[in-house]
Write an enzyme that holds these catalytic residues in place. Structure first.
Site, PDB file in Angstrom:
ATOM      1  N   ALA A   1       0.845  -1.203   0.000  1.00  0.00           N
ATOM      2  CA  ALA A   1       0.000   0.000   0.000  1.00  0.00           C
ATOM      3  C   ALA A   1       0.876   1.246   0.000  1.00  0.00           C
ATOM      4  O   ALA A   1       2.046   1.196   0.354  1.00  0.00           O
ATOM      5  CB  ALA A   1      -0.883  -0.014   1.232  1.00  0.00           C
TER       6      ALA A   1
ATOM      7  N   GLU B   1       3.036  -5.890   7.044  1.00  0.00           N
ATOM      8  CA  GLU B   1       2.163  -4.933   7.756  1.00  0.00           C
ATOM      9  C   GLU B   1       2.424  -4.883   9.258  1.00  0.00           C
ATOM     10  O   GLU B   1       2.294  -3.823   9.874  1.00  0.00           O
ATOM     11  CB  GLU B   1       0.683  -5.296   7.535  1.00  0.00           C
TER      12      GLU B   1
ATOM     13  N   GLY C   1      -0.224  -5.364   0.260  1.00  0.00           N
ATOM     14  CA  GLY C   1      -1.348  -5.208  -0.673  1.00  0.00           C
ATOM     15  C   GLY C   1      -1.075  -5.824  -2.024  1.00  0.00           C
ATOM     16  O   GLY C   1      -1.991  -6.296  -2.709  1.00  0.00           O
TER      17      GLY C   1
ATOM     18  N   GLU D   1      -1.891  -9.321  -1.793  1.00  0.00           N
ATOM     19  CA  GLU D   1      -3.353  -9.466  -1.711  1.00  0.00           C
ATOM     20  C   GLU D   1      -3.992  -9.393  -3.099  1.00  0.00           C
ATOM     21  O   GLU D   1      -4.974 -10.079  -3.381  1.00  0.00           O
ATOM     22  CB  GLU D   1      -3.923  -8.401  -0.759  1.00  0.00           C
TER      23      GLU D   1
END
Length: 698
Positions: free
Chosen positions: A90, A159, A136, A139
């Site tokens: 992210a 994270e 991310g 993901e």
């Protein structure tokens, strides 16, 4: 040679499907279709060298998915057009300073909808992953039906390092795809794995090389790819009663490394999986709320701050490293480990000492280090080849940088300089690893004092990322720039400091460690003192740290700083000198305050160690560190408060979730810190006097 290989990698040609039209409708994506009717979607974030997921990028991805739903290609390949890797995660900038969990949950909800939409496409989808695929980015790959990894790919969920857990459906998709015990461990530790390991876990379906990508994609679309399928074991491990059992084991494991009051993220992740691991839809909903709650905690906001401090300090290194050959003098604990680290980071290193034994010891430690940090056996061999024993100190003549790491005695260091200075090539840098001798004293006998600077590494070299780059008022500015670039090139964070007693980090640490000695003198049990520091969030207590550093070194640095700062420092108890005289120096001799076996202290509490650490005890240990940092800013030793915080975190392991000693003072309130220091001054003496710099500190 290495730079040639790096250039080839930098220019490596990625198999990106048909050539995209330059005037495509999307800013951050390219979308094409090959002869088989397969769509190729390339992530190519505008104006950036790496892909990160930001709100605007995900919004655009939603439009791309809408087009794919109506255009109905025969399949979809998802790739990155950046040579640097797939998606680095992210965009952390969007997390800074947020305070409203509700707003975060709404924003995350929008992002979830995009990833869910991708997963729901009714065509075969395959992610082709090279380089870093983190957070991310992983993901996004998990939302595809298949994953093909190029052999250099690295996967992970970092994270937890930011005080968070995955938030785009990763907690659910990952624990359903691979053995949840292994999935949870990766998310709880933030570690990365390579392509082969990802294949064995079942995270990717195939590992290939760039030149075989076309063929692998064809196989995937035709259903010829042997898919990694979750086995029966995964299903069993995701069942309610089993989850309860495993979750309590995970909590106990997490508790050893990170207490819940300081680091809530691992526990939130374990709760999430324990409660909802059997129900995908419920877990996706709960993940959004849990992620949003974590995002606004002081712990996450401070860890995000630390992430940016690291980026800021990397920039201080600048670019254009000119140093290829490092000559290290002194193969003791520090010199040997500095030499090993440099060789592990592609430098040619010659290591000199008066005796062969320390060199042999250093090479043995280097080989252990390389075994841990380098993945391939050939890389370990190459690194050992770059580390050359040099009894005759032949390396001096060709070295671009000489690092002196001999014992902390002024005359000895000056004698070493007298022997090497005439042999150094023009433009070479002479650096000292001294932690206690001011450069002004060292330069007095040099013919060219302008080329002397300090490169002060911290112990253990392989774990602490900071290097203090020390200048005196006559240091050549160009050489200082080269030294900063060198620190960046060996993957370390430079802290530019002006030469003054203890520089920054030792000056901040010494009162912390000496105060602990004063408490011992007051008959406080050592395990209670160490517990006080750990309660605040330090990775280890000051007594254990003193053993680790070496009590002789603590004594030297303490004496040197007391000679300069007098009663601003706690007194050194006489029994500490006697302990050092007896040779009880801590870890290196097997006995200090603790008994050490195999490099670990026996810190099991003794029967007499009843008693809890008091808040006053924590303040006595911790607040002087903030006080020294303010003094260093006021004196201009370091010119930037953020960098001071970064330095103390990366050089000592100072509780990262507090964001650094100055940030801690700010969040606690400067008035509170100053009045607490005044109260301690009245009770314990002048060493707690608040520095004048607090008046202007913001």
């Amino acid at each position: 040679m290495d730079s040639v290989i790096m250039d080839l990698l930098g220019d490596r040609v990625l198999e990106l499907g048909p050539k995209p039209d330059a005037s495509g409708p999307y800013k951050n994506f390219k979308l094409t279709r090959d002869a088989d009717g397969v769509a190729w979607l390339l992530f190519d974030r505008d104006g950036a060298s790496a892909n990160t997921l930001s709100a605007d990028l995900l919004e655009e991805l939603d439009k791309v998915l809408a087009e794919l739903e109506s255009a109905r290609p025969t399949g979809l390949v998802v790739r990155s057009a950046k040579t640097s890797g797939f998606i680095a995660g992210a965009d952390v900038n969007e997390f800074r300073g947020v305070t409203d969990a509700g707003a975060i949950e709404t924003q995350i909800g929008r992002a979830h909808a995009v990833i869910d939409r991708m997963e729901a496409l009714r065509i075969p989808t395959v992610a082709v992953v090279h380089g870093f695929c983190l957070g991310g980015g992983l993901e996004v790959a998990l939302a595809c039906q298949m994953r093909i990894a190029i052999d250099d790919a690295r996967f992970g969920f970092p994270e937890v390092m930011l005080g968070l857990h995955p938030g785009l459906g990763g907690t659910v998709r990952f624990t359903h795809l691979v053995n949840p015990m292994q999935a949870m461990t990766l998310m709880l530790t933030g570690k990365t794995i390579d392509a082969r390991k990802a294949r064995s876990l079942g995270l990717v379906d195939a590992v290939t090389q760039e030149r075989h990508v076309r063929g692998a994609v064809k196989d995937a679309m035709a259903g010829r790819l042997t898919r990694a399928r979750p086995g029966l074991l995964n299903t069993i491990l995701n069942l309610g009663p089993v989850r309860g059992l495993l979750a309590s084991r995970m909590r106990a494991e997490a508790g050893k490394a990170a207490p819940e009051e300081h680091y809530p993220a691992p526990y939130a992740l374990i709760d999430l999986w324990e409660k909802h691991g059997g129900d995908k839809a419920a877990m996706l909903t709960a993940e959004k709320a849990s992620f949003a709650r974590l995002m606004v905690t002081p712990s996450a906001q401070n860890l995000i701050r630390v992430f940016f401090l690291r980026e800021q300090m990397k920039k201080l290194a600048g670019t254009g490293n000119k140093i290829a050959h490092v000559h290290v003098i002194g193969a003791g604990a520090m010199g040997g480990d500095i030499a090993a680290w440099c060789a592990g980071q592609d430098m040619r290193v010659t290591l000199a000492d008066m005796k062969p034994e320390p060199i042999a010891g250093a090479i043995k430690r280097a080989s252990e280090l390389f075994g841990k940090i380098l993945r391939k056996r050939t890389d370990v061999r190459d690194a050992l080849d770059r580390l050359m024993p040099d009894m005759q100190a032949e390396g001096v003549r060709n070295a671009d940088l000489i690092i002196e790491a001999v014992p902390e005695k002024l005359e000895l260091k000056q004698k070493v300089y007298a022997g090497l200075e005439p042999k150094m090539k023009p433009g070479a840098i002479l650096a000292t690893n001294t932690s206690s001798i001011p450069l002004q004293d060292l330069r007095t006998t040099l013919q060219k004092p302008e080329r002397l600077l300090g490169l002060h590494f911290f112990n253990p070299v392989s774990r602490l990322q900071l290097v203090e780059v020390v200048s005196h008022d006559g240091t050549d500015v160009q050489l200082l720039k080269e030294a900063l670039a060198f620190v960046g090139a060996i993957d370390r964070l430079p802290l530019p400091v002006k030469s003054s007693p203890g520089f920054l980090v030792n000056r901040a640490l010494t009162p912390y460690m000496l105060e602990a000695m004063v408490m011992l003198d007051e008959k406080v049990d050592k395990s209670v003192i160490d517990a006080a520091a750990k309660k605040f969030g330090m990775p280890m207590g000051p007594i254990e740290l003193a053993d680790q550093v070496g009590l002789d070194i603590c004594l030297d640095v303490g004496d040197m700083l007391r000679s300069k700062f007098g009663d601003m420092l706690p007194p050194t108890p006489a029994w500490l000198r006697e302990k050092v005289a007896r040779g009880e120096l801590g870890r290196k001799t097997g006995k200090g305050f603790y008994i050490w076996k195999d490099g670990k202290a026996d810190t099991a509490p003794t029967a007499s160690s009843a008693g809890q650490p008091s808040p006053e005890m924590i303040d006595r240990l911790i607040l002087p560190m903030s006080n020294v940092c303010v003094a260093s800013l006021r004196e201009g030793i370091v010119d930037n408060a953020d960098v001071v915080d970064g330095a103390v975190i990366f050089g000592t392991g100072y509780a990262p979730f507090r964001g650094g000693p100055l940030n801690y003072a700010r969040s606690r309130g400067v008035e509170n810190v100053v009045s607490t220091l005044r109260a301690l001054t009245e009770k314990f003496g002048g060493r707690f006097t608040p520095d004048a710099g607090w008046e202007n500190f913001k």
